[in-house]
Design an enzyme around this catalytic site. Structure first.
Site, mmCIF file in Angstrom:
data_model
loop_
_atom_site.group_PDB
_atom_site.id
_atom_site.type_symbol
_atom_site.label_atom_id
_atom_site.label_comp_id
_atom_site.label_asym_id
_atom_site.label_seq_id
_atom_site.Cartn_x
_atom_site.Cartn_y
_atom_site.Cartn_z
ATOM 1 N N ASP A 550 1.046 -1.149 0.124
ATOM 2 C CA ASP A 550 -0.114 0.018 -0.089
ATOM 3 C C ASP A 550 0.868 1.251 -0.025
ATOM 4 O OD1 ASP A 550 -1.990 2.014 0.345
ATOM 5 O OD2 ASP A 550 -2.874 0.930 2.124
ATOM 6 N N GLU A 593 -4.341 2.476 -4.277
ATOM 7 C CA GLU A 593 -2.905 2.638 -4.367
ATOM 8 C C GLU A 593 -2.494 1.255 -3.588
ATOM 9 O OE1 GLU A 593 -4.938 4.416 -2.675
ATOM 10 O OE2 GLU A 593 -4.320 4.626 -0.579
#
Lengths: 681, 326
Positions: A550, A593
């Site tokens: 992440d 993301e």
């Protein structure tokens, strides 16, 4: 009506009549000869009898007592039917002393000139007894000089030196001679008739009956009845004749058959003779009926040449005939007449010898209809071929033979385009196609072929790849079984190049399973992959690890630089991660993301190291923003009881721990300390 | 089914031979035996004048010296016709070798048949115990029987001296016999002998002697038409003789080697019976039947044996009926 009498009957009748005539002549001649043979005997007999009577008279006269007794004696003797006359005359012949007629008594010989005894009374009396023969009256005459030496009476004395004349009717002995001759003839007639009958029966048995059968065989032939062979019986000559007739009948039959064939042939047959500058053509009716050309009526070369519409065709034909002596099936266009339509004919001609002279035998067939039909057919074929060639792909016929062999009866030129074949390569050879199919697709295609031929033939379709000069191409094949009298099973089908479609499908598939921005696998594409990887790891008892990465502070990038920059950062991240990963590893954009990295054959330690390496690589890179980008990574390794969700959740939990631990660190299944420691190094 | 040519020819050949064999069996010729009796001479006239040829009859005349010779010639089969009396007819019937029938009455002897005798015989009754010359088995017996019957002399009282007519003149002249039963022309010669006289003639017994034409049964059966035509020729000869008596006499004289006068005288003692005059002689009670019956009786008288003969059986008038159209 005579001609209706069968031949053998006429011959039989003639032979019979000839034999009978011969027999009759034979009998007549024999009877006549026999008669001539008996006649002298009869004459002699009659003459002897007459003489005997005369001598009896002679003896009796010498002892006769009276004239009346003499007369009575003479009359008694003369009463016999056989005696025509008796006369006893005196020596001077001037007086008849006694006679068979009372009226002759005392008459002179001259007066009795007209009587049977007259001539004998007037002729000179010989010394010896005389017999005469009078054939006209069948009479025997005996003249005897009366030799009276001791006359006992006056009447006896009056007769001394006289004569006795006896006229005997010899018709009975002549008749007997005739009857004897007739009897001889009759006996002979019987013998000759029997002999004739035997000869006739023999001739009839040995000659006539066989000839009759031969005759019937010939008659049957003449009246067109079914063929009768002449039986080979009878004498050797007749048998030879029968064999000759049979040979003749065979020949006649054959010639007749040939003649009928010649007459009935649907093609014109002619023999052309050139004699003295003029043509003499013998042709069958078909030349006039089918070609409209009266061949037999053509007598000069110019007329014959005028039949040809195209002079070049005529010259070529003539030249070929002259050079090779034979022309076969040459097609020429002729004009039978000024108003008649032109015709195409196929000419077969050859030079032959007849009686030492060269003749031309010609067979001409009217092929106008066929020619026109062929032309139409060719046009149609060309049109169909153009159609077949113009459609994308190839049209073909495929036949699977009973022995398992294959062939392509028809393949349109499209196959050359599909396979990129050179003109030399044969399209009807199945090997040409099979050798181009990729091995991994060949089995599949053959399986489809087998399936289509199991039981009732069914449609066949397959997609396979072939190697071409332009690379591998996808082909789609679809064929339908056709009803066809040929051996095996015929299929008619098409082959279509589906490479572009296949590529489109591949692109669509990729688009569905990959993130367009980063090129990484998206969630939809990842889940089946993960399930497959988990199953494989469990089946082979191999380790499997999962990273959840992440990006740190990505929201701030978006906010500060905009989404476009955010996207560039994400792409940058995906690129440097992908570069770092092994080929067997898979990068997945899990959402926003968040990225997942699937690590097959990777235990927890390996997963940790890879995650750390990735963290460092990212941290060391320069993002599009020019600022450092970091990433928090969670690591999870497959457990036996894991599901997709549990495994991802644990990785996600690791990433969360890494986030919570301060970001830019790796959080795994180990303690947070470890993660922290990792980050501290 | 038609005969084959060979069969037809064979049959034809056989038929020709059979027919030719049959053709040899000609019908018998008419052979007539007659003695010099003038009553029979008209057949000679018919022949010489061509009357028989005119009617197509092939007549052959056989001369004999006597009725007996004629009968013997008939019995020997040398002739099938004879001129004779009923007595010869009965004689033939008795022998039964050859059947014969009287078919035509020729003449009736008025005084033709005579008994001539020399002394001492001057009448029939003087014949008792005498030798009488007769031609055996001839009409002489009938004449003699008639004379003896009329004179009441039994037949057994005279001795018969059998001899031919031609021998009688010498026998009578030599005295060998006392009498002779005779007829012209023999009687003419004998009557010229000295001392010979006539003691009986048929004028005294007019129905005694009838001359007939005797025919064999075979010729009646085989040539009835020829017989009929012969009768017509005979009638024509009679007619011709009546019309030409001199010529007829001359012909008859030549035939029998007599002179015309003798013939003329003989004919005066004979009544010729033409076809138209036959009626009285035929039938059950006709003269002919009576003559036959008398002939039988005469023969029985001289032979002493009975003769079982039906007179009608010896007569056949069928040819005559046809010839006369009755």
């Amino acid at each position: 009506m005579k001609h209706l009498i069968p031949l053998h009957k006429r011959i039989e009748a003639r032979i019979a009549m000839a034999l009978l005539a011969l027999a009759a002549v034979f009998v007549a001649v024999t009877a006549w000869v026999s008669y001539l043979e008996h006649l002298p005997d009869a004459r002699d007999t009659a003459s002897r009898q007459a003489l005997q009577i005369a001598r009896t008279m002679n003896y009796a006269v010498e002892t006769v007592a009276s004239r009346s007794a003499l007369e009575r004696f003479v009359l008694t003797v003369a009463a016999s039917p056989r005696i025509r006359a008796i006369a006893l005359a005196s020596a001077d012949g001037e007086r008849i002393v006694a006679g068979s007629r009372l009226a002759w008594r005392d008459r002179s010989a001259r007066e009795l000139a007209d009587t049977p005894v007259g001539p004998s009374l007037t002729r000179p009396l010989p010394e010896d007894d005389v017999t005469l023969w009078r054939p006209q009256r069948s009479e025997a005459v005996a003249i005897s000089r009366l030799r009276i030496t001791d006359p006992v009476s006056a009447v006896a004395r009056s007769l001394v030196g006289g004569r006795v004349v006896v006229v005997l009717d010899a018709s009975d002995v002549i008749a007997r001679a005739r009857n004897d001759a007739l009897a001889d003839g009759a006996w002979l007639a019987g013998a000759v008739s029997a002999f004739t009958l035997l000869i006739f029966l023999l001739v009839r048995r040995q000659v006539m009956r066989p000839i009759n059968r031969i005759y019937h065989a010939l008659k049957a032939q003449q009246f067109g009845e079914s063929r009768h062979a002449a039986p080979e019986t009878g004498s050797p000559e007749i048998r030879a004749l029968a064999r000759t007739v049979n040979d003749f009948l065979d020949l006649h039959h054959r010639v007749d058959r040939y003649r009928r064939v010649f007459q009935d042939l649907p093609v014109a047959v002619a023999r052309i003779r050139l004699a003295g500058g003029r043509l003499r053509i013998e042709a069958n009716p078909a030349s006039r009926e089918r070609l409209g050309v009266d061949m037999a009526g053509i007598t000069d070369l110019r007329t014959l040449q005028a039949l040809f519409v195209n002079d070049n065709q005529r010259r070529a034909l003539t030249r070929a005939l002259r050079e090779h002596g034979l022309v076969q099936g040459r097609e020429v266009l002729i004009a039978p007449g000024p108003d008649a339509p032109q015709r195409w004919i196929a000419v077969t001609a050859r030079l032959a010898l007849e009686d030492g002279k060269t003749v031309i035998d010609v067979i001409a067939e009217d092929i106008t209809v066929r020619k026109e039909a062929m032309q139409r057919l060719n046009a149609e074929r060309d049109r169909l071929r153009d159609i077949a060639d113009s459609i994308p792909g190839a049209v073909y016929e495929y036949r699977l033979m009973p022995d398992g062999s294959e062939r392509f009866p028809f393949v349109s030129d499209g196959l050359r385009t599909l396979l990129g074949l050179s003109p030399e390569e044969r399209t009807d050879d199945p090997g040409t196609l099979w050798s181009r199919i990729l091995p991994e697709d060949l089995d599949q295609m053959r399986a489809a072929t087998r399936h289509a031929n199991i039981g009732t033939p069914s449609e066949w379709h397959a997609e396979f790849r072939v190697r071409t000069d332009h690379g591998v191409r996808w082909l789609f094949g679809h064929a339908i079984p056709a009803n066809d009298p040929g051996p095996g099973q015929l299929f008619r089908g098409v082959l279509i190049d589906i490479t572009e479609r296949k590529e489109l499908e591949a692109r669509l598939d990729r688009a569905a399973r990959h993130d367009a921005l980063t090129g990484a696998l998206n969630r939809a594409g990842f889940e089946p992959l993960l399930e497959h990887a988990m199953a494989t790891a469990r089946r082979y008892d191999r380790p499997l690890s999962l990273l959840m990465a992440d990006l740190d502070h990505f929201k701030a990038v978006n906010d500060r630089y905009g989404h476009e920059m955010g996207d560039r950062v994400l792409a940058h991240f995906a690129r440097i991660v992908s570069d770092r990963l092994r080929n067997s590893d898979t990068l997945v954009r899990w959402g926003g993301e968040e990225f997942i990295v699937l690590l097959p054959e990777t235990d927890p330690d390996g997963g940790w190291r890879i995650a750390e390496a990735l963290r460092q690589t990212v941290a060391a890179s320069t993002s599009p923003t020019g600022e450092a980008v970091t990433v928090s990574i969670g690591v999870a390794t497959l457990r036996p009881d894991d599901t997709v969700k549990s495994l991802i959740r644990r990785a996600d939990a690791g990433a969360y721990r890494a986030k919570r631990g301060g970001r830019n660190r790796v959080g795994g299944p180990f303690s947070g300390t470890t993660a922290t420691q990792s980050a501290a190094r | 089914m038609p005969l084959s040519s060979l069969r037809r020819g064979t049959i034809l050949l056989v038929v020709v031979f059979v027919v030719s064999a049959c053709a040899r069996d000609d019908p018998p010729a008419l052979r007539l035996a007659i003695n010099p009796w003038p009553g029979y001479g008209f057949f000679y006239i018919a022949q010489q004048q061509g009357f028989t040829a005119d009617v197509g009859v092939d007549l052959e005349i056989v001369d004999t010296m006597s009725l007996r010779d004629s009968r013997l010639a008939f019995e020997r089969g040398q002739v099938n016709l004879i001129g004779a009396t009923p007595l010869e007819l009965v004689q033939i019937a008795r022998r039964a070798d050859r059947e014969a029938r009287a078919v035509l009455v020729l003449d009736h002897s008025m005084s033709g048949d005579v008994i001539l005798a020399r002394p001492p015989v001057s009448a029939v009754r003087d014949l008792r115990g005498r030798d009488v010359a007769v031609e055996p088995g001839s009409v002489n017996l009938l004449v003699l029987a008639s004379a003896l019957e009329k004179a009441g002399v039994p037949a057994s009282d005279v001795r018969l001296a059998p001899m031919p007519q031609s021998a009688m003149p010498d026998a009578l002249a030599d005295g060998e016999v006392s009498a002779a039963v005779t007829y012209p022309p023999f009687s003419d010669r004998m009557e010229r002998l000295p001392e010979v006289r006539r003691i009986f003639d048929t004028t005294e017994s007019p129905d005694t002697v009838v001359d007939v034409l005797v025919a064999s049964k075979a010729i009646i059966r085989q040539r009835p038409d020829a017989l009929r035509r012969l009768m017509r020729a005979y009638q024509r000869a009679l007619d011709w003789a009546r019309a030409n008596p001199a010529a007829a006499t001359e012909l008859l004289a030549r035939r029998s080697s007599q002179n015309s006068n003798e013939i003329r005288r003989a004919l005066e003692r004979i009544r010729m019976i033409g076809l138209r005059e036959q009626r009285d002689y035929w039938g059950e009670n006709g003269h002919l039947t009576g003559a036959v019956r008398r002939s039988i009786a005469a023969l029985e008288a001289f032979d002493g044996r009975s003769i079982d003969l039906d007179p009608e059986y010896l007569l056949d008038g069928r040819a005559l009926k046809k010839a006369t159209g009755r």
